[in-house]
Design a protein around this motif. Structure first.
Motif, PDB file in Angstrom:
ATOM      1  N   THR A   1      48.749  43.071  43.873  1.00  0.00           N
ATOM      2  CA  THR A   1      47.509  42.902  43.119  1.00  0.00           C
ATOM      3  C   THR A   1      47.752  43.012  41.623  1.00  0.00           C
ATOM      4  O   THR A   1      48.492  43.882  41.178  1.00  0.00           O
ATOM      5  CB  THR A   1      46.483  43.983  43.536  1.00  0.00           C
ATOM      6  N   VAL A   2      47.110  42.128  40.867  1.00  0.00           N
ATOM      7  CA  VAL A   2      47.209  42.128  39.409  1.00  0.00           C
ATOM      8  C   VAL A   2      45.793  42.126  38.851  1.00  0.00           C
ATOM      9  O   VAL A   2      44.955  41.323  39.266  1.00  0.00           O
ATOM     10  CB  VAL A   2      47.958  40.872  38.896  1.00  0.00           C
ATOM     11  N   LEU A   3      45.508  43.026  37.926  1.00  0.00           N
ATOM     12  CA  LEU A   3      44.206  43.074  37.249  1.00  0.00           C
ATOM     13  C   LEU A   3      44.410  42.593  35.821  1.00  0.00           C
ATOM     14  O   LEU A   3      45.268  43.099  35.113  1.00  0.00           O
ATOM     15  CB  LEU A   3      43.641  44.495  37.249  1.00  0.00           C
ATOM     16  N   ARG A   4      43.607  41.624  35.409  1.00  0.00           N
ATOM     17  CA  ARG A   4      43.672  41.103  34.048  1.00  0.00           C
ATOM     18  C   ARG A   4      42.314  41.301  33.397  1.00  0.00           C
ATOM     19  O   ARG A   4      41.296  40.892  33.951  1.00  0.00           O
ATOM     20  CB  ARG A   4      44.032  39.626  34.078  1.00  0.00           C
ATOM     21  N   VAL A   5      42.291  41.916  32.226  1.00  0.00           N
ATOM     22  CA  VAL A   5      41.048  42.169  31.505  1.00  0.00           C
ATOM     23  C   VAL A   5      41.067  41.370  30.213  1.00  0.00           C
ATOM     24  O   VAL A   5      41.940  41.565  29.369  1.00  0.00           O
ATOM     25  CB  VAL A   5      40.876  43.672  31.199  1.00  0.00           C
ATOM     26  N   ASP A   6      40.104  40.459  30.067  1.00  0.00           N
ATOM     27  CA  ASP A   6      39.990  39.634  28.865  1.00  0.00           C
ATOM     28  C   ASP A   6      38.821  40.050  27.991  1.00  0.00           C
ATOM     29  O   ASP A   6      38.717  39.615  26.865  1.00  0.00           O
ATOM     30  CB  ASP A   6      39.810  38.157  29.236  1.00  0.00           C
ATOM     31  N   ASP A   7      37.924  40.847  28.515  1.00  0.00           N
ATOM     32  CA  ASP A   7      36.706  41.223  27.804  1.00  0.00           C
ATOM     33  C   ASP A   7      36.606  42.749  27.809  1.00  0.00           C
ATOM     34  O   ASP A   7      36.218  43.358  28.803  1.00  0.00           O
ATOM     35  CB  ASP A   7      35.500  40.593  28.515  1.00  0.00           C
ATOM     36  N   GLN A   8      36.968  43.365  26.687  1.00  0.00           N
ATOM     37  CA  GLN A   8      36.988  44.833  26.616  1.00  0.00           C
ATOM     38  C   GLN A   8      35.594  45.438  26.769  1.00  0.00           C
ATOM     39  O   GLN A   8      35.443  46.527  27.309  1.00  0.00           O
ATOM     40  CB  GLN A   8      37.638  45.292  25.302  1.00  0.00           C
ATOM     41  N   ARG A   9      34.574  44.740  26.304  1.00  0.00           N
ATOM     42  CA  ARG A   9      33.201  45.243  26.449  1.00  0.00           C
ATOM     43  C   ARG A   9      32.820  45.318  27.934  1.00  0.00           C
ATOM     44  O   ARG A   9      32.267  46.309  28.395  1.00  0.00           O
ATOM     45  CB  ARG A   9      32.231  44.361  25.682  1.00  0.00           C
ATOM     46  N   LEU A  10      33.133  44.262  28.665  1.00  0.00           N
ATOM     47  CA  LEU A  10      32.867  44.261  30.105  1.00  0.00           C
ATOM     48  C   LEU A  10      33.643  45.385  30.783  1.00  0.00           C
ATOM     49  O   LEU A  10      33.107  46.085  31.653  1.00  0.00           O
ATOM     50  CB  LEU A  10      33.254  42.913  30.722  1.00  0.00           C
ATOM     51  N   ALA A  11      34.881  45.607  30.364  1.00  0.00           N
ATOM     52  CA  ALA A  11      35.710  46.647  30.969  1.00  0.00           C
ATOM     53  C   ALA A  11      35.139  48.041  30.743  1.00  0.00           C
ATOM     54  O   ALA A  11      35.369  48.944  31.545  1.00  0.00           O
ATOM     55  CB  ALA A  11      37.129  46.566  30.418  1.00  0.00           C
ATOM     56  N   ARG A  12      34.382  48.229  29.658  1.00  0.00           N
ATOM     57  CA  ARG A  12      33.737  49.533  29.440  1.00  0.00           C
ATOM     58  C   ARG A  12      32.643  49.780  30.464  1.00  0.00           C
ATOM     59  O   ARG A  12      32.396  50.911  30.868  1.00  0.00           O
ATOM     60  CB  ARG A  12      33.128  49.601  28.028  1.00  0.00           C
ATOM     61  N   TYR A  13      31.963  48.730  30.879  1.00  0.00           N
ATOM     62  CA  TYR A  13      30.831  48.867  31.798  1.00  0.00           C
ATOM     63  C   TYR A  13      31.225  48.749  33.259  1.00  0.00           C
ATOM     64  O   TYR A  13      30.662  49.414  34.118  1.00  0.00           O
ATOM     65  CB  TYR A  13      29.765  47.826  31.486  1.00  0.00           C
ATOM     66  N   VAL A  14      32.170  47.863  33.563  1.00  0.00           N
ATOM     67  CA  VAL A  14      32.505  47.571  34.955  1.00  0.00           C
ATOM     68  C   VAL A  14      33.995  47.822  35.177  1.00  0.00           C
ATOM     69  O   VAL A  14      34.825  47.315  34.437  1.00  0.00           O
ATOM     70  CB  VAL A  14      32.173  46.101  35.300  1.00  0.00           C
ATOM     71  N   SER A  15      34.305  48.620  36.192  1.00  0.00           N
ATOM     72  CA  SER A  15      35.705  48.848  36.538  1.00  0.00           C
ATOM     73  C   SER A  15      35.921  48.507  38.009  1.00  0.00           C
ATOM     74  O   SER A  15      34.995  48.558  38.821  1.00  0.00           O
ATOM     75  CB  SER A  15      36.119  50.287  36.249  1.00  0.00           C
ATOM     76  N   VAL A  16      37.153  48.169  38.334  1.00  0.00           N
ATOM     77  CA  VAL A  16      37.517  47.820  39.705  1.00  0.00           C
ATOM     78  C   VAL A  16      38.005  49.081  40.404  1.00  0.00           C
ATOM     79  O   VAL A  16      38.927  49.743  39.926  1.00  0.00           O
ATOM     80  CB  VAL A  16      38.608  46.733  39.713  1.00  0.00           C
ATOM     81  N   LYS A  17      37.372  49.413  41.528  1.00  0.00           N
ATOM     82  CA  LYS A  17      37.750  50.612  42.290  1.00  0.00           C
ATOM     83  C   LYS A  17      38.782  50.298  43.364  1.00  0.00           C
ATOM     84  O   LYS A  17      39.697  51.077  43.587  1.00  0.00           O
ATOM     85  CB  LYS A  17      36.518  51.231  42.944  1.00  0.00           C
ATOM     86  N   SER A  18      38.602  49.173  44.057  1.00  0.00           N
ATOM     87  CA  SER A  18      39.542  48.845  45.127  1.00  0.00           C
ATOM     88  C   SER A  18      39.536  47.348  45.410  1.00  0.00           C
ATOM     89  O   SER A  18      38.578  46.646  45.103  1.00  0.00           O
ATOM     90  CB  SER A  18      39.191  49.610  46.408  1.00  0.00           C
ATOM     91  N   VAL A  19      40.644  46.900  45.994  1.00  0.00           N
ATOM     92  CA  VAL A  19      40.804  45.512  46.430  1.00  0.00           C
ATOM     93  C   VAL A  19      41.338  45.564  47.851  1.00  0.00           C
ATOM     94  O   VAL A  19      42.356  46.210  48.117  1.00  0.00           O
ATOM     95  CB  VAL A  19      41.792  44.742  45.521  1.00  0.00           C
ATOM     96  N   ASN A  20      40.648  44.911  48.768  1.00  0.00           N
ATOM     97  CA  ASN A  20      41.061  44.886  50.167  1.00  0.00           C
ATOM     98  C   ASN A  20      41.028  43.460  50.686  1.00  0.00           C
ATOM     99  O   ASN A  20      40.239  42.643  50.203  1.00  0.00           O
ATOM    100  CB  ASN A  20      40.117  45.734  51.031  1.00  0.00           C
ATOM    101  N   SER A  21      41.858  43.194  51.679  1.00  0.00           N
ATOM    102  CA  SER A  21      41.803  41.887  52.325  1.00  0.00           C
ATOM    103  C   SER A  21      42.298  42.007  53.756  1.00  0.00           C
ATOM    104  O   SER A  21      42.962  42.983  54.123  1.00  0.00           O
ATOM    105  CB  SER A  21      42.635  40.858  51.572  1.00  0.00           C
ATOM    106  N   ALA A  22      41.976  41.014  54.532  1.00  0.00           N
ATOM    107  CA  ALA A  22      42.418  40.946  55.924  1.00  0.00           C
ATOM    108  C   ALA A  22      42.423  39.489  56.334  1.00  0.00           C
ATOM    109  O   ALA A  22      41.649  38.678  55.809  1.00  0.00           O
ATOM    110  CB  ALA A  22      41.481  41.740  56.826  1.00  0.00           C
ATOM    111  N   VAL A  23      43.303  39.172  57.242  1.00  0.00           N
ATOM    112  CA  VAL A  23      43.297  37.843  57.838  1.00  0.00           C
ATOM    113  C   VAL A  23      42.506  37.969  59.134  1.00  0.00           C
ATOM    114  O   VAL A  23      42.860  38.752  60.022  1.00  0.00           O
ATOM    115  CB  VAL A  23      44.736  37.344  58.097  1.00  0.00           C
TER     116      VAL A  23
END
Length: 141
Positions: free
Chosen positions: A43-65
């Protein structure tokens, strides 16, 4: 002739106004790949908008086939503020060669995160050949 000039001037003004608008890009994107058929993700997290990053953060990433071979993804995001925050998100799907499947065909979805709330942004690939996904998140206009 005056009508034609007026219409041409209006067209030029309209095209200039549209051309000067800044393009909307994703403020954050999460890219995840199924590694050797295992749902453990690279998993790779890319942040392009620092203002958005102040308000919204990623807690988890899950997937399944799923049993039918379709890739299912879930990204949990958290509103770090006490106020409601509206976002748009979309899933992009990639094949085993890291080529996007049907680029440009995925619509943006809307979600509202209430103050302090976390929500799960769910997606199921419409293509059985999908082996990776990217979630793009941006603030709603």
């Amino acid at each position: 002739m005056k009508l034609l000039m007026t219409l041409m001037t209006g067209l030029v003004v309209m095209l200039t106004a549209v051309g000067c608008q800044s393009p909307k890009t994703a403020g954050q994107s999460i890219t995840a790949t199924i590694v050797d058929g295992d749902p453990q993700l690279a998993t790779v997290l890319r942040v392009d908008d620092q203002r958005l990053a102040r308000y919204v953060s990623v807690k988890s990433v899950n997937s399944a086939v799923k049993h039918d071979g379709f890739l299912q993804a879930q990204v949990e995001v958290l509103n770090n503020s006490k106020r409601d925050y509206a976002i748009e998100y979309r899933y992009l799907w990639f094949d085993a060669n890291d080529m996007e499947i049907y680029p440009g065909k995925r619509p943006w979805q809307q979600a509202v995160l209430h103050g302090g709330e976390s929500i799960r942004l769910q997606g199921i690939s419409p293509y059985p050949e999908a082996k990776a996904f990217r979630v793009q998140i941006r603030p709603m206009p």
